[in-house]
Design a protein around this motif. Structure first.
Motif, mmCIF file in Angstrom:
data_model
loop_
_atom_site.group_PDB
_atom_site.id
_atom_site.type_symbol
_atom_site.label_atom_id
_atom_site.label_comp_id
_atom_site.label_asym_id
_atom_site.label_seq_id
_atom_site.Cartn_x
_atom_site.Cartn_y
_atom_site.Cartn_z
ATOM 1 N N GLY A 133 0.794 -1.225 0.000
ATOM 2 C CA GLY A 133 0.000 0.000 0.000
ATOM 3 C C GLY A 133 0.819 1.265 0.000
ATOM 4 O O GLY A 133 0.469 2.255 -0.657
ATOM 5 N N HIS A 134 1.936 1.264 0.725
ATOM 6 C CA HIS A 134 2.721 2.503 0.821
ATOM 7 C C HIS A 134 3.490 2.798 -0.455
ATOM 8 O O HIS A 134 4.065 3.878 -0.606
ATOM 9 C CB HIS A 134 3.643 2.475 2.039
ATOM 10 C CG HIS A 134 4.933 1.718 1.868
ATOM 11 N ND1 HIS A 134 4.993 0.353 1.661
ATOM 12 C CD2 HIS A 134 6.229 2.143 1.911
ATOM 13 C CE1 HIS A 134 6.259 -0.026 1.570
ATOM 14 N NE2 HIS A 134 7.025 1.041 1.711
ATOM 15 N N CYS A 135 3.469 1.843 -1.411
ATOM 16 C CA CYS A 135 4.119 2.101 -2.698
ATOM 17 C C CYS A 135 3.384 3.176 -3.495
ATOM 18 O O CYS A 135 4.006 3.882 -4.297
ATOM 19 C CB CYS A 135 4.194 0.820 -3.518
ATOM 20 S SG CYS A 135 5.261 -0.454 -2.818
ATOM 21 N N CYS A 136 2.065 3.295 -3.306
ATOM 22 C CA CYS A 136 1.275 4.202 -4.134
ATOM 23 C C CYS A 136 1.798 5.646 -4.102
ATOM 24 O O CYS A 136 2.127 6.201 -5.146
ATOM 25 C CB CYS A 136 -0.190 4.137 -3.731
ATOM 26 S SG CYS A 136 -1.245 5.296 -4.638
ATOM 27 N N PRO A 137 1.888 6.295 -2.929
ATOM 28 C CA PRO A 137 2.367 7.681 -2.949
ATOM 29 C C PRO A 137 3.814 7.806 -3.409
ATOM 30 O O PRO A 137 4.189 8.818 -4.028
ATOM 31 C CB PRO A 137 2.205 8.133 -1.495
ATOM 32 C CG PRO A 137 2.159 6.875 -0.696
ATOM 33 C CD PRO A 137 1.510 5.862 -1.575
ATOM 34 N N MET A 138 4.628 6.794 -3.148
ATOM 35 C CA MET A 138 6.028 6.862 -3.568
ATOM 36 C C MET A 138 6.162 6.671 -5.073
ATOM 37 O O MET A 138 6.996 7.314 -5.714
ATOM 38 C CB MET A 138 6.852 5.817 -2.822
ATOM 39 C CG MET A 138 6.864 6.006 -1.322
ATOM 40 S SD MET A 138 8.042 4.934 -0.483
ATOM 41 C CE MET A 138 7.450 3.303 -0.954
ATOM 42 N N THR A 139 5.347 5.792 -5.640
ATOM 43 C CA THR A 139 5.351 5.602 -7.088
ATOM 44 C C THR A 139 4.905 6.876 -7.795
ATOM 45 O O THR A 139 5.493 7.284 -8.810
ATOM 46 C CB THR A 139 4.440 4.423 -7.461
ATOM 47 O OG1 THR A 139 5.104 3.210 -7.115
ATOM 48 C CG2 THR A 139 4.100 4.418 -8.940
ATOM 49 N N MET A 140 3.835 7.513 -7.299
ATOM 50 C CA MET A 140 3.388 8.772 -7.894
ATOM 51 C C MET A 140 4.484 9.837 -7.824
ATOM 52 O O MET A 140 4.696 10.613 -8.760
ATOM 53 C CB MET A 140 2.134 9.270 -7.182
ATOM 54 C CG MET A 140 0.944 8.348 -7.263
ATOM 55 S SD MET A 140 0.351 8.153 -8.954
ATOM 56 C CE MET A 140 -0.813 6.815 -8.720
ATOM 57 N N THR A 141 5.190 9.862 -6.703
ATOM 58 C CA THR A 141 6.269 10.838 -6.522
ATOM 59 C C THR A 141 7.392 10.592 -7.516
ATOM 60 O O THR A 141 7.886 11.521 -8.173
ATOM 61 C CB THR A 141 6.791 10.765 -5.077
ATOM 62 O OG1 THR A 141 5.718 11.069 -4.172
ATOM 63 C CG2 THR A 141 7.933 11.737 -4.844
ATOM 64 N N TYR A 142 7.809 9.330 -7.631
ATOM 65 C CA TYR A 142 8.833 8.948 -8.616
ATOM 66 C C TYR A 142 8.414 9.337 -10.034
ATOM 67 O O TYR A 142 9.178 9.920 -10.806
ATOM 68 C CB TYR A 142 9.077 7.447 -8.508
ATOM 69 C CG TYR A 142 9.453 6.749 -9.790
ATOM 70 C CD1 TYR A 142 10.748 6.804 -10.289
ATOM 71 C CD2 TYR A 142 8.498 5.994 -10.496
ATOM 72 C CE1 TYR A 142 11.088 6.142 -11.468
ATOM 73 C CE2 TYR A 142 8.831 5.340 -11.671
ATOM 74 C CZ TYR A 142 10.122 5.418 -12.152
ATOM 75 O OH TYR A 142 10.451 4.772 -13.317
ATOM 76 N N ALA A 143 7.161 9.034 -10.377
ATOM 77 C CA ALA A 143 6.701 9.217 -11.747
ATOM 78 C C ALA A 143 6.444 10.674 -12.105
ATOM 79 O O ALA A 143 6.429 11.036 -13.287
ATOM 80 C CB ALA A 143 5.432 8.396 -11.978
ATOM 81 N N ALA A 144 6.223 11.524 -11.110
ATOM 82 C CA ALA A 144 5.925 12.932 -11.380
ATOM 83 C C ALA A 144 7.158 13.718 -11.811
ATOM 84 O O ALA A 144 7.035 14.764 -12.455
ATOM 85 C CB ALA A 144 5.319 13.582 -10.137
ATOM 86 N N VAL A 145 8.330 13.228 -11.473
ATOM 87 C CA VAL A 145 9.559 13.995 -11.721
ATOM 88 C C VAL A 145 9.717 14.371 -13.191
ATOM 89 O O VAL A 145 9.936 15.547 -13.508
ATOM 90 C CB VAL A 145 10.789 13.222 -11.192
ATOM 91 C CG1 VAL A 145 12.085 13.913 -11.622
ATOM 92 C CG2 VAL A 145 10.731 13.112 -9.675
ATOM 93 N N PRO A 146 9.621 13.445 -14.159
ATOM 94 C CA PRO A 146 9.806 13.861 -15.553
ATOM 95 C C PRO A 146 8.682 14.751 -16.075
ATOM 96 O O PRO A 146 8.923 15.598 -16.945
ATOM 97 C CB PRO A 146 9.850 12.523 -16.312
ATOM 98 C CG PRO A 146 9.141 11.560 -15.432
ATOM 99 C CD PRO A 146 9.449 11.988 -14.037
ATOM 100 N N ALA A 147 7.471 14.591 -15.557
ATOM 101 C CA ALA A 147 6.362 15.427 -16.024
ATOM 102 C C ALA A 147 6.577 16.892 -15.666
ATOM 103 O O ALA A 147 6.122 17.794 -16.385
ATOM 104 C CB ALA A 147 5.042 14.924 -15.432
ATOM 105 N N LEU A 148 7.264 17.151 -14.562
ATOM 106 C CA LEU A 148 7.494 18.534 -14.130
ATOM 107 C C LEU A 148 8.420 19.298 -15.063
ATOM 108 O O LEU A 148 8.485 20.532 -15.009
ATOM 109 C CB LEU A 148 8.074 18.548 -12.714
ATOM 110 C CG LEU A 148 7.106 18.147 -11.598
ATOM 111 C CD1 LEU A 148 7.843 18.021 -10.272
ATOM 112 C CD2 LEU A 148 5.979 19.157 -11.473
#
Length: 539
Positions: A133-148
């Motif tokens: 379960g705790h992977c969800c916010p960390m995965t979103m955080t990881y994946a947001a980096v290139p979009a920024l």
């Protein structure tokens, strides 16, 4: 502190033939397939090894159980009736987040760590075995980096905090924090995956916009900000919505937390924007194109997560089978149980091998790497997640009645098993995306073909199956056959990776059962005895 040994003599009977508590496990050292794949694909062994040792400890597994027993709670108002819109978590959740972010879960792909995406993907696999379960916010955080990257000014503020190896859950503006997490809020009630039907409005107001509308699914509502989509004057646009503003809370109202089948430690929510301040990422009207970069990277995690769930369930079943006897024999020494365990292991090893091969393409810099990452991640996500519910159920059954009991951990894996096949593109969405990619990106088709043909000449059964595949679908299949095409292509791609890896027992077993079809339909319905090497690789 040393724990006292649990008492076996209970007066009325003596506890016998029960597996011992697993205690501390080293998830890296006990996993031959992981060590092989990380080395082969260029991941950072030291980082993965360190994380695997920490996450396998009894302390972290107990934290994972506690985080799931004590679900997050929504606090809408303070005692005086003022809006809070906060989510409160059990201390075990914060322990898991602190440990995983501190180890670099969201950072290693971006901070110069060699083989960063492979390393990150391996960490996803490890975390899922302990507490997914705790992977969800960390995965979103990881994946947001290139979009920024679509807004350099925002990137300068947010990217260093998203990639900091730290965890700060305090409700403070981004400028007052040294680390941060990002969530995602895209879908709405009327459209779901049809994002262009979104109705949330974005009105420009100087250097920012104000959003008004709703989101039916907001992942990780406790994050410091969200990437979201809204209709600006120029069309559907991507925005960054900060959770906290200077001196006040942004106008993001949490409506309720989702009551989910699994993933109980993590909060998912429905939200409304009431004139919330947001900052544009990319040009107006190009919202899907901007946020798809984030979705592309979250799909890598949803391709590796089922491998981790399968590994966790199989490892627990293997521990039981090694320490439980029936009819004067250990379960693991009985041919039928060996067939079941080997069959389960092939699914897990295949998903891990393909997932980390795809992760290596994410690390690559050539047009060919990017093209293969695009098609490969969709195939890996589709196949791994279709196998995961079956594998976790069969691993549960190995324990008999005990497999249905929460304290064994097996029910958690089973409840979690459907999730990654639904989130970030369900089965039909992924299959249609595969067809679109192959139709619109010739280089993706070329790199896929090259990956499949690279394994020819080693196994005549594989060669024949690849030839039959090309004859059955000389071009793209009709939409009604998209699932069959995706499944078969993903199986062949997995076999190609395993053959080239040189693991003869695994490759031969996979080709025999998944490519040549020398088997029945249910798990463990294999022909002939199981090679000992295949069982030994389970641990």
């Amino acid at each position: 502190m040393t724990r006292s040994t649990a008492r076996s003599d209970l007066g009325t009977h003596e506890v016998r033939n029960q597996p011992p508590a697993r205690g501390d496990c080293d998830l890296w050292l006990e996993d031959i397939a992981l060590r092989d794949a990380v080395t082969r694909e260029g991941g950072h062994r030291k980082t993965v090894a360190s994380y695997g040792k920490v996450m396998g400890s009894a302390e972290m597994r107990e934290a994972g159980q506690a985080a799931n027993r004590h679900s997050p709670e929504l606090l809408l108002f303070d005692p005086g009736g003022r809006r809070l819109d906060e989510v409160r978590f059990h201390p075990a959740w914060h322990q898991l987040m602190r440990t995983s972010l501190g180890a670099g879960y969201a950072a290693v792909a971006w901070d110069g760590t060699p083989g960063g995406h492979v390393t990150h993907a391996a960490m996803v696999y490890l975390a899922g075995q302990v507490e997914p379960g705790h992977c969800c916010p960390m995965t979103m955080t990881y994946a947001a980096v290139p979009a920024l990257a679509a807004n350099p000014d925002l990137a300068a503020i947010w990217q260093p905090r998203l990639t900091a190896r730290a965890y700060d859950p305090a409700p403070r503006p981004i400028g007052e924090k040294t680390s941060a997490t990002l969530g995602m809020a895209m879908t709405e009630k009327q459209g779901g995956s049809d994002l262009r039907s979104n109705t949330t409005m974005a009105e420009p107001e100087g250097s920012f916009y104000r959003l008004t509308g709703h989101k039916w699914f907001c992942s990780a509502p406790m994050s410091d900000g969200f990437l979201t989509l809204a209709q600006a004057p120029g069309g559907l646009t991507c925005f960054l919505v900060p959770r906290w503003l200077e001196g006040e809370r942004n106008a993001i109202h949490i409506q309720r937390l989702k009551d989910k089948l699994g993933n109980r430690s993590n909060a998912s929510s429905e939200i409304e924007y009431h004139g919330a301040i947001a900052y544009r990422l990319g040009d107006e009207g190009r919202g899907v194109r901007t946020i798809i970069e984030m979705v592309h990277h979250t799909r890598l995690d949803t391709a590796l997560a089922p491998a981790g769930l399968m590994r966790g369930a199989i490892s627990a079943a293997n521990h039981w089978a090694k320490h439980r006897s029936a009819f004067q024999k250990r379960l693991i020494d009985q041919p039928l149980m060996q067939a079941v365990m080997a069959d389960l292991a092939l699914d897990c090893e295949g998903a891990l091998a393909l997932g980390l091969r795809v992760a290596r393409a994410f690390d690559g810099t050539t047009p060919e790497d990017r093209a293969f990452a695009r098609i490969g991640v969709a195939l890996a996500k589709f196949l791994g997640n279709k196998r995961c519910p079956i594998v976790t159920y069969e691993a549960m059954e190995v324990l008999g009645g005990m497999g249905y009991i929460e304290e064994t951990g097996q029910p958690l894996y089973y409840r979690e098993a459907p999730l990654n096949g639904i989130w970030e593109g369900s089965g039909n969405v992924i299959c249609l995306d595969i067809l679109r990619t192959l139709a619109s990106e010739p280089l993706a088709a070329d790199t896929l073909r090259a990956e499949l043909e690279a394994a020819t000449g080693s196994d005549r059964r594989y060669d024949a199956a690849l030839k039959a595949h090309a004859e059955r679908w000389p071009g793209l299949p009709p939409e009604c056959e998209a699932r069959w095409f995706a499944e078969r292509t993903a199986l062949l791609l997995t076999a190609s990776v395993l053959i080239r890896a040189g693991m003869s027992a695994v490759a031969d077993g996979f080709v025999t059962t998944r490519i040549a079809g020398e088997r029945g339909h249910v798990t463990g319905s294999l022909s002939g005895p199981v090679p000992r090497e295949l069982l030994d690789r389970i641990g």
